[in-house]
Scaffold this motif. Structure first.
Motif, short mmCIF file in Angstrom:
data_model
loop_
_atom_site.label_atom_id
_atom_site.label_comp_id
_atom_site.label_asym_id
_atom_site.label_seq_id
_atom_site.Cartn_x
_atom_site.Cartn_y
_atom_site.Cartn_z
N LEU A 102 0.81 -1.23 0.00
CA LEU A 102 0.00 0.00 0.00
C LEU A 102 0.84 1.28 0.00
CD1 LEU A 102 -3.02 -0.90 2.31
CD2 LEU A 102 -2.92 -0.80 -0.19
N HIS A 103 2.04 1.21 0.55
CA HIS A 103 2.85 2.43 0.58
C HIS A 103 3.68 2.59 -0.69
CE1 HIS A 103 5.76 -0.56 1.70
NE2 HIS A 103 6.72 0.31 1.53
N ARG A 104 3.55 1.62 -1.64
CA ARG A 104 4.32 1.70 -2.89
C ARG A 104 3.48 2.41 -3.95
NH1 ARG A 104 9.28 -0.38 -3.77
NH2 ARG A 104 8.69 -1.96 -5.31
N PRO A 105 4.13 3.06 -4.92
CA PRO A 105 3.36 3.68 -6.00
C PRO A 105 2.59 2.62 -6.79
CG PRO A 105 5.73 4.14 -6.20
CD PRO A 105 5.57 3.24 -5.04
N ALA A 106 1.44 3.00 -7.36
CA ALA A 106 0.54 2.03 -8.01
C ALA A 106 1.27 1.21 -9.07
CB ALA A 106 -0.65 2.75 -8.62
N ARG A 107 2.13 1.86 -9.84
CA ARG A 107 2.80 1.13 -10.92
C ARG A 107 3.76 0.07 -10.37
NH1 ARG A 107 5.68 4.70 -15.30
NH2 ARG A 107 3.58 5.53 -15.32
N ALA A 108 4.49 0.45 -9.32
CA ALA A 108 5.40 -0.51 -8.69
C ALA A 108 4.60 -1.68 -8.14
CB ALA A 108 6.18 0.18 -7.57
N ARG A 109 3.41 -1.38 -7.60
CA ARG A 109 2.58 -2.43 -7.01
C ARG A 109 2.18 -3.47 -8.05
NH1 ARG A 109 -2.33 0.18 -4.38
NH2 ARG A 109 -0.82 1.84 -4.08
N ARG A 110 1.81 -2.98 -9.26
CA ARG A 110 1.44 -3.92 -10.34
C ARG A 110 2.62 -4.83 -10.68
NH1 ARG A 110 -1.82 -0.14 -12.48
NH2 ARG A 110 -0.13 0.89 -13.61
N ALA A 111 3.79 -4.22 -10.82
CA ALA A 111 4.99 -5.01 -11.15
C ALA A 111 5.31 -5.98 -10.02
CB ALA A 111 6.16 -4.07 -11.41
N ASP A 112 5.11 -5.53 -8.78
CA ASP A 112 5.40 -6.38 -7.63
C ASP A 112 4.49 -7.60 -7.62
OD1 ASP A 112 7.46 -4.84 -6.64
OD2 ASP A 112 6.17 -3.68 -5.29
N VAL A 113 3.21 -7.41 -7.92
CA VAL A 113 2.28 -8.56 -7.94
C VAL A 113 2.77 -9.59 -8.95
CG1 VAL A 113 -0.06 -9.33 -8.50
CG2 VAL A 113 0.25 -7.29 -7.10
N GLU A 114 3.20 -9.11 -10.12
CA GLU A 114 3.71 -10.05 -11.14
C GLU A 114 4.97 -10.77 -10.66
OE1 GLU A 114 4.10 -8.29 -15.06
OE2 GLU A 114 2.02 -7.56 -14.88
N ARG A 115 5.83 -10.01 -10.03
CA ARG A 115 7.07 -10.59 -9.53
C ARG A 115 6.78 -11.68 -8.50
NH1 ARG A 115 10.36 -9.07 -5.12
NH2 ARG A 115 8.87 -7.43 -4.65
N ILE A 116 5.87 -11.41 -7.59
CA ILE A 116 5.54 -12.38 -6.53
C ILE A 116 4.91 -13.64 -7.14
CG2 ILE A 116 4.24 -12.78 -4.40
CD1 ILE A 116 6.38 -10.53 -4.20
N CYS A 117 4.04 -13.44 -8.15
CA CYS A 117 3.41 -14.61 -8.77
C CYS A 117 4.45 -15.43 -9.54
CB CYS A 117 2.26 -14.18 -9.67
SG CYS A 117 0.87 -13.57 -8.71
N GLY A 118 5.52 -14.78 -9.99
CA GLY A 118 6.61 -15.52 -10.61
C GLY A 118 7.37 -16.35 -9.58
N LEU A 119 7.53 -15.77 -8.39
CA LEU A 119 8.25 -16.48 -7.33
C LEU A 119 7.41 -17.63 -6.76
CD1 LEU A 119 9.61 -13.37 -5.37
CD2 LEU A 119 10.97 -14.95 -6.76
N PHE A 120 6.10 -17.41 -6.68
CA PHE A 120 5.17 -18.42 -6.13
C PHE A 120 4.13 -18.75 -7.21
CE2 PHE A 120 6.55 -15.76 -2.56
CZ PHE A 120 6.97 -16.69 -1.62
N PRO A 121 4.47 -19.63 -8.15
CA PRO A 121 3.55 -19.90 -9.27
C PRO A 121 2.15 -20.29 -8.83
CG PRO A 121 5.68 -20.94 -9.63
CD PRO A 121 5.71 -20.38 -8.25
N VAL A 122 2.05 -20.95 -7.68
CA VAL A 122 0.75 -21.39 -7.21
C VAL A 122 -0.17 -20.19 -6.92
CG1 VAL A 122 1.28 -21.64 -4.77
CG2 VAL A 122 -0.26 -23.18 -5.77
N LEU A 123 0.43 -19.07 -6.53
CA LEU A 123 -0.37 -17.87 -6.30
C LEU A 123 -0.84 -17.28 -7.62
CD1 LEU A 123 1.63 -16.07 -3.45
CD2 LEU A 123 -0.33 -17.62 -3.24
N GLY A 124 0.02 -17.36 -8.63
CA GLY A 124 -0.36 -16.90 -9.97
C GLY A 124 -1.54 -17.69 -10.51
N GLU A 125 -1.52 -19.01 -10.26
CA GLU A 125 -2.61 -19.85 -10.74
C GLU A 125 -3.93 -19.53 -10.04
OE1 GLU A 125 -1.14 -23.80 -9.94
OE2 GLU A 125 0.61 -23.40 -11.23
N ARG A 126 -3.84 -19.00 -8.82
CA ARG A 126 -5.05 -18.75 -8.02
C ARG A 126 -5.33 -17.25 -7.85
NH1 ARG A 126 -6.42 -23.57 -4.31
NH2 ARG A 126 -6.07 -25.04 -5.97
N TYR A 127 -4.75 -16.50 -8.72
CA TYR A 127 -4.77 -15.05 -8.67
C TYR A 127 -6.15 -14.46 -8.31
CZ TYR A 127 -3.20 -10.57 -10.56
OH TYR A 127 -2.83 -9.28 -10.74
N ASP A 128 -7.22 -14.95 -8.98
CA ASP A 128 -8.55 -14.37 -8.81
C ASP A 128 -9.41 -15.14 -7.82
OD1 ASP A 128 -8.24 -12.27 -10.66
OD2 ASP A 128 -8.48 -13.71 -12.31
#
Ligand SMILES: Nc1ncnc2c1ncn2[C@@H]1O[C@H](COP(=O)(O)OP(=O)(O)O)[C@@H](O)[C@H]1O
Ligand SMILES: [Mg+2]
Length: 234
Positions: A102-128
């Motif tokens: 929440l304290h990160r800029p919106a654009r960084a947050r989007r990139a961070d979500v992608e990065r985390i889903c790359g690190l934890f593929p199971v979270l990417g699969e269950r994203y929604d």
């Protein structure tokens, strides 16, 4: 990188931490071990500003953060994953992750979500998916992922293995190990499960009744049969 000096914390008359000093080196996993009641949770709660230190210092990258309020810690580079895998079950995996940035800029947050889903593929699969469908192991990955959304330098983890099947513990600890390698994270891993924690840690610190019994290389602690029997339960 992360350093505590003479850290002392009491709850009323109960002294839970009594002059604890140790250093967690950058890019390493430091396991903090000890029986129930040893002071492990209090150590993390004091370091992250949730409980007031009575005495002593917490330093992050050489900077004294002892009196910094908990809500400033993310900005200062410290993330704390408390015991208990507190995900918000009504929110989706993505929404839970975003809460960590929440304290990160919106654009960084989007990139961070992608990065985390790359690190934890199971979270990417269950994203929604809403988080209530996640297993215990997946929830543990989600709370770690949420903490990483803040792009911390130091990650404090309180008993991530608690209540998980051994196979899942191995999976999560292997993930932690690769995070340390790929992100250069400094990890302080609090565990009662000393055998598993030492198998991935570089260094171990053993606490007993609020004091440090010993700090040494993980392999040396695992090889010390007397110490294992007396304090580590294996
Ligand atoms: N909120 C609290 N109020 C009073 N005493 C507490 C509180 N939390 C922990 N303690 C006491 O502090 C000591 C250390 O507890 P804790 O840090 O939770 O240890 P651990 O995480 O190693 O099991 C224990 O004696 C425990 O009973
Ligand atoms: Mg605890």
């Amino acid at each position: 990188m992360f350093d505590v000096r003479d850290l002392t914390t009491s709850y009323g008359p109960v002294r839970a931490l009594d002059g604890v000093s140790f250093t967690a080196r950058e890019g390493e996993v430091t396991a903090v071990l000890g029986a129930n009641g040893a002071g492990k949770t209090t150590l993390l709660r004091t370091a992250s500003g949730l409980v007031r230190a009575e005495r002593g210092q917490v330093r992050l990258d050489g900077r004294d953060v002892t009196r910094a309020p908990a809500e400033d810690m993310a900005r200062l580079g410290l993330a704390h994953v408390p015991e208990g895998r507190g995900v918000i079950t009504e929110l989706t995996v993505e929404e839970n992750l975003r809460l960590g940035g929440l304290h990160r800029p919106a654009r960084a947050r989007r990139a961070d979500v992608e990065r985390i889903c790359g690190l934890f593929p199971v979270l990417g699969e269950r994203y929604d998916a809403t988080a209530h469908v996640l297993s215990g192991g997946e929830r543990q990955m989600l709370v770690i992922g949420r903490a990483l959304m803040a792009a911390p330098k130091v990650l404090l983890l309180d008993e991530p293995s608690l209540g998980l099947a051994p196979r899942i513990v191995t999976q999560i600890f292997d993930l932690l190990r690769s995070l340390v390698a790929s992100e250069g994270l400094t990890v302080v891993l609090v565990e009662q499960n000393a055998r598993s924690a030492l198998s991935i840690a570089d260094v171990g610190v053993v606490l007993n009744l609020g004091k440090v019994v010993v700090q040494d290389e993980a392999a040396a602690l695992a090889a010390d049969e007397k110490l294992r029997h007396a304090y580590l339960g294996f």
